[in-house]
Design an enzyme around this catalytic site. Structure first.
Site, PDB file in Angstrom:
ATOM      1  N   GLY A  15     -34.596  47.689 -29.211  1.00  0.00           N
ATOM      2  CA  GLY A  15     -35.381  46.459 -29.353  1.00  0.00           C
ATOM      3  C   GLY A  15     -34.496  45.223 -29.441  1.00  0.00           C
ATOM      4  O   GLY A  15     -34.768  44.311 -30.214  1.00  0.00           O
ATOM      5  N   THR A  17     -32.530  42.155 -26.900  1.00  0.00           N
ATOM      6  CA  THR A  17     -33.057  41.283 -25.844  1.00  0.00           C
ATOM      7  C   THR A  17     -33.558  42.125 -24.669  1.00  0.00           C
ATOM      8  O   THR A  17     -34.628  41.856 -24.109  1.00  0.00           O
ATOM      9  CB  THR A  17     -31.966  40.318 -25.345  1.00  0.00           C
ATOM     10  OG1 THR A  17     -31.236  39.844 -26.478  1.00  0.00           O
ATOM     11  CG2 THR A  17     -32.555  39.134 -24.616  1.00  0.00           C
ATOM     12  N   GLU A  52     -26.272  33.612 -25.946  1.00  0.00           N
ATOM     13  CA  GLU A  52     -26.978  32.349 -26.158  1.00  0.00           C
ATOM     14  C   GLU A  52     -27.164  31.532 -24.901  1.00  0.00           C
ATOM     15  O   GLU A  52     -28.042  30.690 -24.850  1.00  0.00           O
ATOM     16  CB  GLU A  52     -26.199  31.525 -27.196  1.00  0.00           C
ATOM     17  CG  GLU A  52     -26.231  32.190 -28.561  1.00  0.00           C
ATOM     18  CD  GLU A  52     -25.072  31.797 -29.452  1.00  0.00           C
ATOM     19  OE1 GLU A  52     -23.990  31.511 -28.916  1.00  0.00           O
ATOM     20  OE2 GLU A  52     -25.253  31.794 -30.665  1.00  0.00           O
ATOM     21  N   LYS A  81     -29.703  23.412 -20.425  1.00  0.00           N
ATOM     22  CA  LYS A  81     -28.356  23.674 -19.911  1.00  0.00           C
ATOM     23  C   LYS A  81     -28.300  23.320 -18.428  1.00  0.00           C
ATOM     24  O   LYS A  81     -29.074  23.866 -17.634  1.00  0.00           O
ATOM     25  CB  LYS A  81     -28.025  25.160 -20.119  1.00  0.00           C
ATOM     26  CG  LYS A  81     -26.691  25.584 -19.545  1.00  0.00           C
ATOM     27  CD  LYS A  81     -26.445  27.073 -19.752  1.00  0.00           C
ATOM     28  CE  LYS A  81     -25.202  27.508 -18.999  1.00  0.00           C
ATOM     29  NZ  LYS A  81     -25.083  28.965 -18.917  1.00  0.00           N
ATOM     30  N   ILE A 349     -27.962  38.402 -19.628  1.00  0.00           N
ATOM     31  CA  ILE A 349     -29.427  38.375 -19.732  1.00  0.00           C
ATOM     32  C   ILE A 349     -30.011  38.342 -18.324  1.00  0.00           C
ATOM     33  O   ILE A 349     -31.047  38.932 -18.046  1.00  0.00           O
ATOM     34  CB  ILE A 349     -29.887  37.187 -20.607  1.00  0.00           C
ATOM     35  CG1 ILE A 349     -29.446  37.443 -22.065  1.00  0.00           C
ATOM     36  CG2 ILE A 349     -31.396  36.999 -20.532  1.00  0.00           C
ATOM     37  CD1 ILE A 349     -29.727  36.304 -23.032  1.00  0.00           C
TER      38      ILE A 349
HETATM   39  C1  FAD Z   1     -19.440  38.628 -27.058  1.00  0.00           C
HETATM   40  C2  FAD Z   1     -20.700  38.620 -26.276  1.00  0.00           C
HETATM   41  C3  FAD Z   1     -21.250  37.402 -25.867  1.00  0.00           C
HETATM   42  C4  FAD Z   1     -22.416  37.372 -25.096  1.00  0.00           C
HETATM   43  N1  FAD Z   1     -22.903  36.179 -24.651  1.00  0.00           N
HETATM   44  C5  FAD Z   1     -23.942  36.181 -23.787  1.00  0.00           C
HETATM   45  C6  FAD Z   1     -24.440  34.973 -23.229  1.00  0.00           C
HETATM   46  O1  FAD Z   1     -24.001  33.872 -23.554  1.00  0.00           O
HETATM   47  N2  FAD Z   1     -25.441  35.054 -22.322  1.00  0.00           N
HETATM   48  C7  FAD Z   1     -25.973  36.255 -21.936  1.00  0.00           C
HETATM   49  O2  FAD Z   1     -26.843  36.285 -21.064  1.00  0.00           O
HETATM   50  N3  FAD Z   1     -25.574  37.400 -22.511  1.00  0.00           N
HETATM   51  C8  FAD Z   1     -24.579  37.391 -23.405  1.00  0.00           C
HETATM   52  N4  FAD Z   1     -24.156  38.571 -23.954  1.00  0.00           N
HETATM   53  C9  FAD Z   1     -24.880  39.784 -23.666  1.00  0.00           C
HETATM   54  C10 FAD Z   1     -26.136  39.873 -24.514  1.00  0.00           C
HETATM   55  O3  FAD Z   1     -25.807  39.829 -25.873  1.00  0.00           O
HETATM   56  C11 FAD Z   1     -26.850  41.172 -24.219  1.00  0.00           C
HETATM   57  O4  FAD Z   1     -26.979  41.332 -22.848  1.00  0.00           O
HETATM   58  C12 FAD Z   1     -28.238  41.155 -24.774  1.00  0.00           C
HETATM   59  O5  FAD Z   1     -28.232  40.815 -26.105  1.00  0.00           O
HETATM   60  C13 FAD Z   1     -28.907  42.489 -24.591  1.00  0.00           C
HETATM   61  O6  FAD Z   1     -28.458  43.424 -25.491  1.00  0.00           O
HETATM   62  P1  FAD Z   1     -29.230  44.800 -25.518  1.00  0.00           P
HETATM   63  O7  FAD Z   1     -30.652  44.557 -25.864  1.00  0.00           O
HETATM   64  O8  FAD Z   1     -28.937  45.552 -24.269  1.00  0.00           O
HETATM   65  O9  FAD Z   1     -28.496  45.601 -26.691  1.00  0.00           O
HETATM   66  P2  FAD Z   1     -28.559  45.414 -28.281  1.00  0.00           P
HETATM   67  O10 FAD Z   1     -28.773  44.030 -28.695  1.00  0.00           O
HETATM   68  O11 FAD Z   1     -27.338  46.122 -28.796  1.00  0.00           O
HETATM   69  O12 FAD Z   1     -29.837  46.244 -28.717  1.00  0.00           O
HETATM   70  C14 FAD Z   1     -29.826  47.646 -28.805  1.00  0.00           C
HETATM   71  C15 FAD Z   1     -31.104  48.121 -29.469  1.00  0.00           C
HETATM   72  O13 FAD Z   1     -31.114  49.537 -29.471  1.00  0.00           O
HETATM   73  C16 FAD Z   1     -31.448  49.990 -30.760  1.00  0.00           C
HETATM   74  N5  FAD Z   1     -30.856  51.309 -30.973  1.00  0.00           N
HETATM   75  C17 FAD Z   1     -29.597  51.698 -30.720  1.00  0.00           C
HETATM   76  N6  FAD Z   1     -29.426  52.978 -31.083  1.00  0.00           N
HETATM   77  C18 FAD Z   1     -30.629  53.399 -31.555  1.00  0.00           C
HETATM   78  C19 FAD Z   1     -31.087  54.622 -32.094  1.00  0.00           C
HETATM   79  N7  FAD Z   1     -30.288  55.694 -32.243  1.00  0.00           N
HETATM   80  N8  FAD Z   1     -32.365  54.694 -32.495  1.00  0.00           N
HETATM   81  C20 FAD Z   1     -33.203  53.633 -32.375  1.00  0.00           C
HETATM   82  N9  FAD Z   1     -32.826  52.453 -31.879  1.00  0.00           N
HETATM   83  C21 FAD Z   1     -31.535  52.349 -31.468  1.00  0.00           C
HETATM   84  C22 FAD Z   1     -30.893  48.930 -31.695  1.00  0.00           C
HETATM   85  O14 FAD Z   1     -31.515  48.976 -32.949  1.00  0.00           O
HETATM   86  C23 FAD Z   1     -31.254  47.664 -30.914  1.00  0.00           C
HETATM   87  O15 FAD Z   1     -32.599  47.342 -31.176  1.00  0.00           O
HETATM   88  C24 FAD Z   1     -23.030  38.596 -24.757  1.00  0.00           C
HETATM   89  C25 FAD Z   1     -22.514  39.813 -25.209  1.00  0.00           C
HETATM   90  C26 FAD Z   1     -21.353  39.835 -25.960  1.00  0.00           C
HETATM   91  C27 FAD Z   1     -20.805  41.143 -26.422  1.00  0.00           C
END
Ligand code: FAD
Length: 506
Positions: A15, A17, A52, A81, A349
């Site tokens: 859950g 982004t 962000e 932006k 994103i």
């Molecule tokens: C340093 C850095 C800077 C960034 N800056 C940007 C930016 O400026 N612009 C941009 O577009 N993107 C940026 N990103 C990327 C962006 O943060 C991610 O693409 C975005 O937040 C999506 O993350 P996600 O949802 O894939 O993973 P996460 O945010 O890690 O979410 C994972 C989810 O899975 C759940 N989960 C994991 N394991 C389990 C389990 N065993 N059981 C149940 N639930 C579980 C967690 O609870 C969480 O809800 C950046 C990333 C990094 C590392």
């Protein structure tokens, strides 16, 4: 759209982004079709919590969901932006903006910058930036929405948001839940495969509940719980080309004018971001652990902040690359679970959005036709590779040699796809257009010229034009940009006076 599919249950694991963007898009498309969508997330594990800066395409995603811009901006503390300012990339002391927009019009198939190259050859010293409304508006901290009259420079740009991605996920959660998505709080501790096809059959939560589905979407972040943990997709590690593998992030107070742009400043072993939101500024240092220690990277970041910190610095680790199979059997990985490319051009994103768009286009049936899966994987591989090449361009179009990292890039053999693009540019300023890919020619022009990769020539058709006419047209365009920017409001005032104001209202 009617989705002709016999899929009855979809389970999204994660859950962040990615999870909530996927849930919102599926809720929008599948609502009323009898498909049950569940999303599992674990408060105990949490999300990556950074991210962000976005790209203009996100506006189309939100519009498809019927989300009003002012609601979104208020909920996520968003600012506008117009592009990214790159400091110290070509040489220390250089700065340029990669704008979301064009440099002048394209006449008879010839983009304006070729005429600028001709003028420059004759001694003209104007910056190409002076022909770009978004660059000059950004430099002056001004913003307005694009106009609709294509003859006016005010229509020559796009825009994106700088926002709190965690708040965006929360906003989309409300949207998705209101349209029937069921949120399940819990930690997945086991993943079971069916013996016959090797599909994921169900997942078991820590409290013993078992959830099954026809289709699983793995949005579990870097760990890739299903796509890697259960299905062993494999990972193409691109650290050779993009060696940055760590980041340290810290929010600060807002100080000074509110820039409608993100800043990326090159450092000795990576680069530093600065992203102004309404209520705070996001900062971070992306770096390569082979060239700097974690403590030194953090010290470098803290030494270069322009306002007091609002929280303790957070450290993150990642490996640049992509899953070999983004979609395997009945699991589609989206977001960090599908791969990661450093955030230099705010593409993560956007890659989530690509994953969702392709999934909706190729939404499966329970037969999971291999042709659909292959096509999805082919397209996503292209999306990732093209972003990779564009990011790498920033590190190799440079004269810097002042640290081990910059010397590493000077000795690097580039991917053929990038080398071909650079070669075509150097000959006559031609940007080979992609049939498929995120960054359009003006983006390549911005970075290549901004980082001193000057072409030897230009489009020879420019020589058929009269130099005095070219100069007069250029002067008129420059004047139009300057005048339009003069009439454009201050970015902070523009938000403050609109329904988008949140933190700025105070
Ligand atoms: C340093 C850095 C800077 C960034 N800056 C940007 C930016 O400026 N612009 C941009 O577009 N993107 C940026 N990103 C990327 C962006 O943060 C991610 O693409 C975005 O937040 C999506 O993350 P996600 O949802 O894939 O993973 P996460 O945010 O890690 O979410 C994972 C989810 O899975 C759940 N989960 C994991 N394991 C389990 C389990 N065993 N059981 C149940 N639930 C579980 C967690 O609870 C969480 O809800 C950046 C990333 C990094 C590392």
């Amino acid at each position: 759209m009617t989705v002709a599919s016999d899929i009855e249950r979809v389970c999204i694991v994660g859950g962040g982004t990615a999870g909530w963007m996927t849930a919102a898009a599926l809720a929008n498309r599948l609502h009323g079709l009898g498909v049950r969508v569940q999303l599992i997330e674990s408060d105990e594990i949490g999300t990556v919590g950074v991210g962000e800066a976005t790209l203009p395409h996100i506006r189309a995603f939100n519009a498809t969901l019927g989300i009003a811009e002012s609601d979104l901006m208020r909920a996520t503390e968003a600012t506008y932006k117009l592009g990214i300012e790159f400091c110290d990339w070509g040489r220390i002391g250089d700065r340029y903006i990669h704008p979301f927009g064009n440099y002048g019009p394209t006449d008879d198939g010839i983009p304006f910058y070729h005429q600028w190259l001709r003028l420059r050859e004759q001694g003209d010293t104007t910056r190409l930036d002076e022909y770009s409304f978004p660059v000059i508006a950004a430099e002056n901290n001004r913003f307005r929405h694009p106009g609709s009259d294509v003859r006016q420079v005010e229509s020559s740009f796009g825009y994106a948001y700088q926002f709190d991605a965690s708040l965006y996920a929360r906003f989309l959660r409300r949207y998705a839940e209101a349209r029937g998505v069921e949120r399940v709080e819990g930690k997945v501790v086991d993943v079971a495969l069916d013996g016959e096809r090797g599909h994921v059959r169900d997942v078991t939560l820590a409290d013993g509940r078992v959830l099954d589905a026809d289709l699983f979407v793995d949005c579990s972040g870097f760990r890739g719980l299903l796509i890697e943990g259960a299905l062993r997709s494999g990972y193409d590690d691109w650290s050779n080309w993009l060696p940055c593998n760590r980041a340290v992030a810290v929010p600060t107070d807002s100080r000074g004018p509110l820039g409608p742009y993100t800043r990326a400043t090159a450092r000795t072993a990576g680069w530093q971001w600065r992203i102004p939101l309404q209520h705070r500024v996001g900062n971070g240092h992306v770096y390569c652990s082979s060239f700097i220690s974690d403590d030194d990277a953090q010290a470098q970041l803290l030494a270069n902040l322009d306002a007091p910190m609002q929280a303790e610095p957070r450290r993150l680790r990642f490996t640049t690359g992509r899953r070999r199979d983004f979609w395997k059997r009945n699991v589609v990985a989206i977001g960090l679970a599908s791969g990661f490319l450093e955030p230099l051009e705010s593409t993560s994103i956007h890659l989530i959005q690509d994953g969702i768009t392709e999934l909706l286009a190729l939404f499966p049936t329970r037969a999971f036709d291999p042709a659909d899966i292959d096509e999805y994987n082919r397209r996503m591989a292209l999306h990732f590779e093209r972003v990779r090449d564009f990011l790498l361009l920033h590190y190799v179009a440079t004269e810097r040699e002042d640290s081990e990292m910059w010397r590493h890039f000077r000795a690097l053999t580039l991917p053929d796809s990038l080398q071909a693009k650079i070669d075509a540019w150097l000959t006559r300023g031609y940007v080979v257009p992609y049939q498929f890919g995120l960054f359009l020619p003006p983006s390549w022009v911005a970075v290549m010229l901004g980082q001193r990769l000057m072409p030897k020539g230009y489009d020879p058709r420019v020589l058929a034009q009269d130099d005095a006419t070219i100069a007069a047209r250029a002067a008129a365009l420059r004047g139009a940009v300057a005048q339009a920017v003069q009439a454009t409001p201050d970015h902070a005032d523009y938000i403050r006076r609109s329904p988008a104001a949140a933190g700025l209202a105070a």
